[in-house]
Design a protein around this motif. Structure first.
Motif, short mmCIF file in Angstrom:
data_model
loop_
_atom_site.label_atom_id
_atom_site.label_comp_id
_atom_site.label_asym_id
_atom_site.label_seq_id
_atom_site.Cartn_x
_atom_site.Cartn_y
_atom_site.Cartn_z
N TRP A 12 0.91 -1.20 -0.01
CA TRP A 12 -0.09 -0.15 0.10
C TRP A 12 0.83 1.27 0.10
O TRP A 12 0.64 2.16 -0.79
N LEU A 26 -5.19 6.55 -13.31
CA LEU A 26 -4.88 5.35 -12.44
C LEU A 26 -5.45 4.17 -12.53
O LEU A 26 -5.30 3.19 -11.98
N ILE A 35 -7.62 -3.42 -1.59
CA ILE A 35 -8.36 -2.29 -1.76
C ILE A 35 -9.21 -2.62 -3.30
O ILE A 35 -9.80 -1.63 -3.91
N LEU A 41 -16.38 -0.84 -13.57
CA LEU A 41 -16.90 0.57 -13.74
C LEU A 41 -18.14 0.55 -14.80
O LEU A 41 -18.93 1.59 -14.61
N TYR A 83 -21.38 8.22 -5.04
CA TYR A 83 -20.25 8.36 -4.42
C TYR A 83 -19.93 8.07 -2.96
O TYR A 83 -19.07 8.28 -2.30
N ARG A 86 -19.90 2.50 -2.32
CA ARG A 86 -18.95 1.33 -1.91
C ARG A 86 -18.45 1.56 -0.52
O ARG A 86 -18.25 0.25 0.15
N LYS A 95 -10.94 0.14 -5.51
CA LYS A 95 -10.62 0.29 -7.20
C LYS A 95 -11.58 -0.63 -7.80
O LYS A 95 -11.30 -1.89 -7.65
N LEU A 189 -13.94 15.16 -7.95
CA LEU A 189 -14.07 14.51 -6.52
C LEU A 189 -12.70 14.76 -5.96
O LEU A 189 -11.55 14.76 -6.70
N PRO A 199 -10.06 4.93 2.08
CA PRO A 199 -10.47 5.95 1.03
C PRO A 199 -12.08 6.44 1.08
O PRO A 199 -12.83 5.12 0.95
C1 0T9 Z 1 -18.60 7.46 -12.84
C2 0T9 Z 1 -17.90 7.42 -10.13
C3 0T9 Z 1 -16.69 7.48 -11.01
C4 0T9 Z 1 -17.22 6.97 -12.15
C5 0T9 Z 1 -15.48 6.61 -10.78
C6 0T9 Z 1 -12.24 7.52 -9.49
C7 0T9 Z 1 -12.65 6.29 -9.70
C8 0T9 Z 1 -13.11 5.97 -10.97
C9 0T9 Z 1 -14.20 6.47 -11.44
C10 0T9 Z 1 -16.52 8.74 -11.36
C11 0T9 Z 1 -19.60 7.41 -11.84
O1 0T9 Z 1 -20.85 8.00 -12.21
C12 0T9 Z 1 -19.26 7.96 -10.26
C13 0T9 Z 1 -17.63 7.08 -8.72
C14 0T9 Z 1 -16.42 6.57 -8.14
C15 0T9 Z 1 -14.97 6.93 -9.05
C16 0T9 Z 1 -13.89 5.99 -8.75
C17 0T9 Z 1 -13.26 6.16 -7.34
C18 0T9 Z 1 -12.01 5.60 -7.51
O2 0T9 Z 1 -11.08 5.40 -6.58
C19 0T9 Z 1 -11.77 5.07 -8.82
C20 0T9 Z 1 -10.27 5.37 -9.31
C21 0T9 Z 1 -9.72 4.95 -10.73
C22 0T9 Z 1 -9.28 4.62 -8.24
O3 0T9 Z 1 -9.82 3.45 -8.28
C23 0T9 Z 1 -8.00 4.99 -7.53
C24 0T9 Z 1 -7.38 4.16 -6.82
C25 0T9 Z 1 -8.10 3.39 -5.38
C26 0T9 Z 1 -6.95 2.87 -4.74
C27 0T9 Z 1 -8.76 4.50 -4.57
C28 0T9 Z 1 -9.74 3.79 -3.93
#
Ligand code: 0T9
Length: 382
Positions: A12, A26, A35, A41, A83, A86, A95, A189, A199
């Motif tokens: 981590w 990312l 994680i 997605l 938002y 999770r 992730k 965000l 997170p």
């Molecule tokens: C559209 C939403 C989005 C997708 C996700 C940033 C994120 C990918 C995109 C924006 C939806 O309508 C709303 C919610 C959550 C968003 C995600 C949260 C997130 O952490 C991921 C990114 C790519 C990661 O996984 C970062 C690494 C991780 C270890 C952090 C938890």
């Protein structure tokens, strides 16, 4: 951090070090197993309709003002799922699985109490960078949401900052024969709590809901700002420039994951939205029917990876993930050699969106133009 299993602490820590240096995307970074989420997605657009009755209610309004308020109410009510869900279901933000090009997810929310059935269709239209396009439609009510989203990430002050790219357009078929259009942009965000391995998301800056009659800005603040509470927002609705007269202005304030009320305008003091009650999960369709969607249906595609993540068999998860990735690499190679391109099934990419450009001008929206994925309307066979 506390939430990080002892065996995964060093991995981590090196993940955190590497996100500080990688910027932009990312999605393809390797993370320690604790994680990882077993959900792709491509399933996220379902959050737009966790309250199908609020989506269909948009069609039942009789004035521009009421319809706009119904759109804003539906929009604000989706934020909790988008938002915070999770954290609720898995204890923290995780992730998500990074969808492959052409990955599909279809679903529906049933007709209940005369609200009509709502259908969901999602297609991963780009892998690098990841772009997800979706169409959500209640045909009997004539309400339809088409959109796509991508992310640009950066690292600042110990948090991941995610700029959302893309937008959505909501259209409503009016009894008069016309169509009402609403441009919807997306908030920024911040992912906090990384250090502790727990997170969570806070929203910041603003997003817009714009039609030719109304301009609504939604400002987002976290703890310590105007209300001092996490997940705060303030929505301001004003008639579009030159359209004063019979259209009223409204201000709504509250926290998007609980409740809000009107704080200015003719309805001042009244409750606006309330999402403290239950939500409705989407019913996935097509996962069991091979053929049409075949191996690209998200739950089918990721089945063994998801099983591994859920059951703690991370060797299987990573082995199965590699299989998917190798298969993808081979497909791209073959396409390159054959001079072909992966055909999108439901969307056509165009460089600019006239609705975005025209309605965007009414708010303070940047950029002034955006590309889009036009929905081809070939809904999957029942
Ligand atoms: C559209 C939403 C989005 C997708 C996700 C940033 C994120 C990918 C995109 C924006 C939806 O309508 C709303 C919610 C959550 C968003 C995600 C949260 C997130 O952490 C991921 C990114 C790519 C990661 O996984 C970062 C690494 C991780 C270890 C952090 C938890």
């Amino acid at each position: 951090g506390e939430a990080v299993p002892p065996a995964q602490r060093s991995s981590w820590a090196s993940f955190l070090k590497s996100i500080a240096s990688v910027s932009g995307d990312l999605s393809s970074m390797t993370c320690p197993p604790f994680i990882l989420s077993p959900v792709s997605l491509t399933e996220f657009p379902a959050y737009w309709c966790e309250h199908p009755e609020l989506f269909s209610a948009i069609a039942d309004q009789t004035t521009e003002e009421q319809r706009t308020l119904a759109v804003v109410k539906w929009f604000i009510s989706t934020l909790k799922g988008q938002y915070t869900s999770r954290n609720e279901s898995m204890g923290s933000e995780k992730k998500p699985l990074n969808p492959v090009l052409g990955e599909l997810f279809y679903g529906k929310w049933p007709d209940l109490n005369g609200r009509g059935e709502t259908q969901l269709l999602v297609e991963q239209v780009s892998h690098h960078p990841p772009i997800t396009a979706y169409a959500i439609e209640n045909k009997s009510k004539g309400v339809k949401l088409i959109g796509h989203n991508a992310q640009k990430t950066s690292f600042s002050g110990g948090s991941i900052i995610v700029k959302q790219i893309g937008h959505a357009t909501l259209t409503v078929q009016l009894p008069s024969g016309g169509v009402a259009e609403y441009l919807i942009t997306l908030p920024r965000l911040r992912i906090d709590g990384l250090w502790y391995g727990a997170p969570y998301i806070e929203l910041s800056e603003s997003s817009w809901i714009i039609s030719k009659h109304y301009v609504c800005s939604v400002e987002y603040k976290g703890k310590g700002y105007f209300s001092g509470k996490t997940h705060s927002f303030k929505a301001t609705l004003n008639p579009a420039p030159g359209l004063g007269g019979s259209l009223g202005s409204h201000v709504i304030e509250g926290t998007w994951h609980t409740t809000s009320k009107f704080t200015s305008g003719p309805k001042s003091g009244l409750e606006f939205h309330n999402v403290t009650g239950p939500k409705e999960e989407v019913t996935a369709i097509g996962g069991q029917t091979s053929g049409e969607m075949g191996d690209f249906e998200t739950r089918q595609l990721w089945k063994l990876v998801a099983k591994g993540i859920r059951e703690g068999d991370f060797d299987m998860a990573s082995r199965e993930k590699s299989k998917i990735e190798n298969d993808q690499r081979q497909r791209r190679k073959d396409e390159l050699a054959a001079g072909t391109k992966w055909p999108l099934k439901h969307f056509v990419h165009v460089d600019s969106d006239p609705t975005y450009e025209q309605l965007g001008k009414l708010g303070k929206i940047s950029p002034s133009t955006e590309d889009m994925y036009v929905f081809k309307e070939n809904w999957p066979p029942a």
